[in-house]
Design a protein around this motif. Structure first.
Motif, mmCIF file in Angstrom:
data_model
loop_
_atom_site.group_PDB
_atom_site.id
_atom_site.type_symbol
_atom_site.label_atom_id
_atom_site.label_comp_id
_atom_site.label_asym_id
_atom_site.label_seq_id
_atom_site.Cartn_x
_atom_site.Cartn_y
_atom_site.Cartn_z
ATOM 1 N N LYS A 1 -31.794 2.350 12.779
ATOM 2 C CA LYS A 1 -31.829 1.608 14.051
ATOM 3 C C LYS A 1 -31.458 0.146 13.828
ATOM 4 O O LYS A 1 -30.735 -0.449 14.628
ATOM 5 C CB LYS A 1 -33.226 1.707 14.683
ATOM 6 C CG LYS A 1 -33.594 3.087 15.178
ATOM 7 C CD LYS A 1 -35.022 3.085 15.711
ATOM 8 C CE LYS A 1 -35.460 4.473 16.132
ATOM 9 N NZ LYS A 1 -36.876 4.495 16.584
ATOM 10 N N ARG A 2 -31.969 -0.440 12.761
ATOM 11 C CA ARG A 2 -31.647 -1.837 12.466
ATOM 12 C C ARG A 2 -30.153 -2.003 12.223
ATOM 13 O O ARG A 2 -29.524 -2.940 12.724
ATOM 14 C CB ARG A 2 -32.449 -2.324 11.255
ATOM 15 C CG ARG A 2 -33.900 -2.665 11.590
ATOM 16 C CD ARG A 2 -34.582 -3.363 10.422
ATOM 17 N NE ARG A 2 -34.884 -2.433 9.344
ATOM 18 C CZ ARG A 2 -36.010 -1.734 9.268
ATOM 19 N NH1 ARG A 2 -36.934 -1.861 10.194
ATOM 20 N NH2 ARG A 2 -36.221 -0.914 8.256
ATOM 21 N N LEU A 3 -29.568 -1.098 11.446
ATOM 22 C CA LEU A 3 -28.139 -1.161 11.160
ATOM 23 C C LEU A 3 -27.323 -0.981 12.432
ATOM 24 O O LEU A 3 -26.362 -1.711 12.682
ATOM 25 C CB LEU A 3 -27.772 -0.093 10.130
ATOM 26 C CG LEU A 3 -26.295 -0.010 9.731
ATOM 27 C CD1 LEU A 3 -25.828 -1.321 9.102
ATOM 28 C CD2 LEU A 3 -26.061 1.157 8.773
ATOM 29 N N PHE B 1 -35.767 -5.500 14.608
ATOM 30 C CA PHE B 1 -34.321 -5.277 14.605
ATOM 31 C C PHE B 1 -33.721 -5.742 15.924
ATOM 32 O O PHE B 1 -34.394 -5.782 16.949
ATOM 33 C CB PHE B 1 -33.956 -3.826 14.295
ATOM 34 C CG PHE B 1 -34.375 -2.815 15.344
ATOM 35 C CD1 PHE B 1 -35.619 -2.230 15.298
ATOM 36 C CD2 PHE B 1 -33.488 -2.429 16.342
ATOM 37 C CE1 PHE B 1 -35.988 -1.285 16.243
ATOM 38 C CE2 PHE B 1 -33.849 -1.479 17.280
ATOM 39 C CZ PHE B 1 -35.109 -0.908 17.234
ATOM 40 N N LEU B 2 -32.449 -6.138 15.844
ATOM 41 C CA LEU B 2 -31.772 -6.748 16.977
ATOM 42 C C LEU B 2 -31.286 -5.700 17.969
ATOM 43 O O LEU B 2 -31.001 -4.566 17.607
ATOM 44 C CB LEU B 2 -30.572 -7.568 16.491
ATOM 45 C CG LEU B 2 -30.888 -8.801 15.636
ATOM 46 C CD1 LEU B 2 -29.586 -9.407 15.119
ATOM 47 C CD2 LEU B 2 -31.677 -9.833 16.427
ATOM 48 N N LEU C 1 -35.652 -10.743 24.371
ATOM 49 C CA LEU C 1 -35.036 -10.380 25.653
ATOM 50 C C LEU C 1 -34.843 -8.871 25.752
ATOM 51 O O LEU C 1 -34.972 -8.284 26.837
ATOM 52 C CB LEU C 1 -33.692 -11.088 25.811
ATOM 53 C CG LEU C 1 -32.928 -10.799 27.111
ATOM 54 C CD1 LEU C 1 -33.684 -11.349 28.316
ATOM 55 C CD2 LEU C 1 -31.518 -11.378 27.052
ATOM 56 N N ALA C 2 -34.552 -8.218 24.624
ATOM 57 C CA ALA C 2 -34.381 -6.766 24.623
ATOM 58 C C ALA C 2 -35.609 -6.068 25.183
ATOM 59 O O ALA C 2 -35.496 -5.063 25.890
ATOM 60 C CB ALA C 2 -34.093 -6.267 23.206
ATOM 61 N N GLY C 3 -36.800 -6.617 24.885
ATOM 62 C CA GLY C 3 -38.018 -6.029 25.410
ATOM 63 C C GLY C 3 -38.070 -6.074 26.926
ATOM 64 O O GLY C 3 -38.509 -5.118 27.577
ATOM 65 N N LEU C 4 -37.613 -7.182 27.502
ATOM 66 C CA LEU C 4 -37.574 -7.307 28.961
ATOM 67 C C LEU C 4 -36.599 -6.311 29.569
ATOM 68 O O LEU C 4 -36.880 -5.689 30.605
ATOM 69 C CB LEU C 4 -37.190 -8.735 29.350
ATOM 70 C CG LEU C 4 -37.093 -9.020 30.855
ATOM 71 C CD1 LEU C 4 -38.432 -8.831 31.546
ATOM 72 C CD2 LEU C 4 -36.554 -10.437 31.086
ATOM 73 N N LEU C 5 -35.452 -6.135 28.935
ATOM 74 C CA LEU C 5 -34.412 -5.251 29.460
ATOM 75 C C LEU C 5 -34.763 -3.768 29.286
ATOM 76 O O LEU C 5 -33.999 -2.910 29.713
ATOM 77 C CB LEU C 5 -33.074 -5.562 28.792
ATOM 78 C CG LEU C 5 -32.560 -6.986 29.007
ATOM 79 C CD1 LEU C 5 -31.242 -7.205 28.265
ATOM 80 C CD2 LEU C 5 -32.396 -7.309 30.480
ATOM 81 N N SER D 1 -35.973 -15.251 21.900
ATOM 82 C CA SER D 1 -34.839 -14.815 21.083
ATOM 83 C C SER D 1 -34.145 -13.675 21.808
ATOM 84 O O SER D 1 -34.669 -13.146 22.792
ATOM 85 C CB SER D 1 -35.314 -14.338 19.704
ATOM 86 O OG SER D 1 -36.117 -13.169 19.850
ATOM 87 N N ARG D 2 -32.985 -13.272 21.305
ATOM 88 C CA ARG D 2 -32.304 -12.114 21.886
ATOM 89 C C ARG D 2 -33.120 -10.842 21.656
ATOM 90 O O ARG D 2 -33.134 -9.940 22.517
ATOM 91 C CB ARG D 2 -30.896 -11.964 21.299
ATOM 92 C CG ARG D 2 -30.102 -10.780 21.873
ATOM 93 C CD ARG D 2 -30.002 -10.853 23.384
ATOM 94 N NE ARG D 2 -29.308 -9.741 24.000
ATOM 95 C CZ ARG D 2 -29.809 -8.537 24.231
ATOM 96 N NH1 ARG D 2 -31.051 -8.240 23.830
ATOM 97 N NH2 ARG D 2 -29.095 -7.607 24.849
#
Length: 252
Positions: A144-146, A184-185, A72-76, A68-69
């Motif tokens: 943070k989620r918002l 959160f995204l 991917l955030a974890g990788l970045l 999921s996106r």
């Protein structure tokens, strides 16, 4: 001698849709003089991508980062990710929801910034969360989620690799928490926007005016003014309603 910049295109789902194919084709054409490298999981079927360029370069990472996106955030947010590209000075992360209007990549690499990204979608709450008080005191989890939601489909940024690595090293505790916050995204965008320069300016970032010349949400542009280097926030649901794409010839 190091390369100045490489273009990194993440492929989360190899079955990219026609809109993503269009964005990919445009990326390969517009940025053809730079190395374009795809990142995907081992075993991903990239046959659709290869229809646009048979001789693509791919660097593989564990499949868990492509679920999921949010994954991917974890990788970045990993030092190892940026280390893999240590043979160049800058990375342009180009997700398939973005469109480069013209090749100004060399210009932006030479402006002295370490991190450039379109700003979040703003309302009064987002302005408050992105303000100076929040940058000093930090954000609660619900904030943070918002704030992360305001980066939906905000998929292009330019960064100086060395400074990203140094920031991750200096903020190990914080970056670990963000990397493991799957609820959160766009944890990466929130971290680089809010946490990276708390208490100490680890990254040189532009003013809002300058970053709007770098990239903006495609829904917010004015065709009567000079367009930014890149547009973001593009999807199969909205591409036919965006004024910029309505203005293009059918062949584009």
């Amino acid at each position: 001698m190091k390369e100045l910049v490489s273009v990194i295109v993440p492929i989360l789902d190899p079955q990219i849709n026609p809109t993503e194919e269009r964005l990919l084709h445009h990326c390969l054409n517009t940025l053809e003089k730079y190395p374009v490298i795809f990142i995907a999981y081992e075993g991903a079927d990239l046959s659709i991508v290869k229809e646009h360029n048979e001789d693509i370069d791919v660097i593989y990472f564990p499949k868990k980062y492509f679920q999921s996106r949010a994954a991917l955030a974890g990788l970045l947010l990993m030092e190892d990710f940026y280390d893999r590209f240590s043979w160049c000075d800058f990375l342009l992360i180009h997700e398939l929801n973005s469109w480069v209007t013209r090749d100004e990549l060399y210009y932006w690499c030479k402006q002295g910034y370490d991190y450039l990204k379109a700003g979040p979608t703003e309302d009064d709450n987002i302005k408050r969360l992105g303000g100076i008080i929040s940058r000093i005191s930090g954000l609660k989890d619900d904030e943070k989620r918002l704030f992360g939601q305001a980066y939906a489909n905000n998929g292009i940024y330019l960064c100086r690799i060395e400074r990203m690595i140094n920031t991750i090293k200096a903020k190990q505790k914080e970056v670990y928490q963000y990397r493991h916050s799957a609820d959160f995204l766009h944890a990466d965008s929130v971290f680089w926007e809010i946490e990276a320069n708390r208490f100490w300016p680890h990254l040189r970032k532009p003013t809002n005016v300058v970053r709007n010349h770098f990239a903006m949400d495609a829904a917010n542009i004015n065709l009567n003014k000079t367009l930014p280097f890149a547009l973001t926030g593009i999807s199969k649901e909205n591409i036919h309603h965006l004024s910029y794409f309505k203005s293009l010839p059918e062949a584009d």
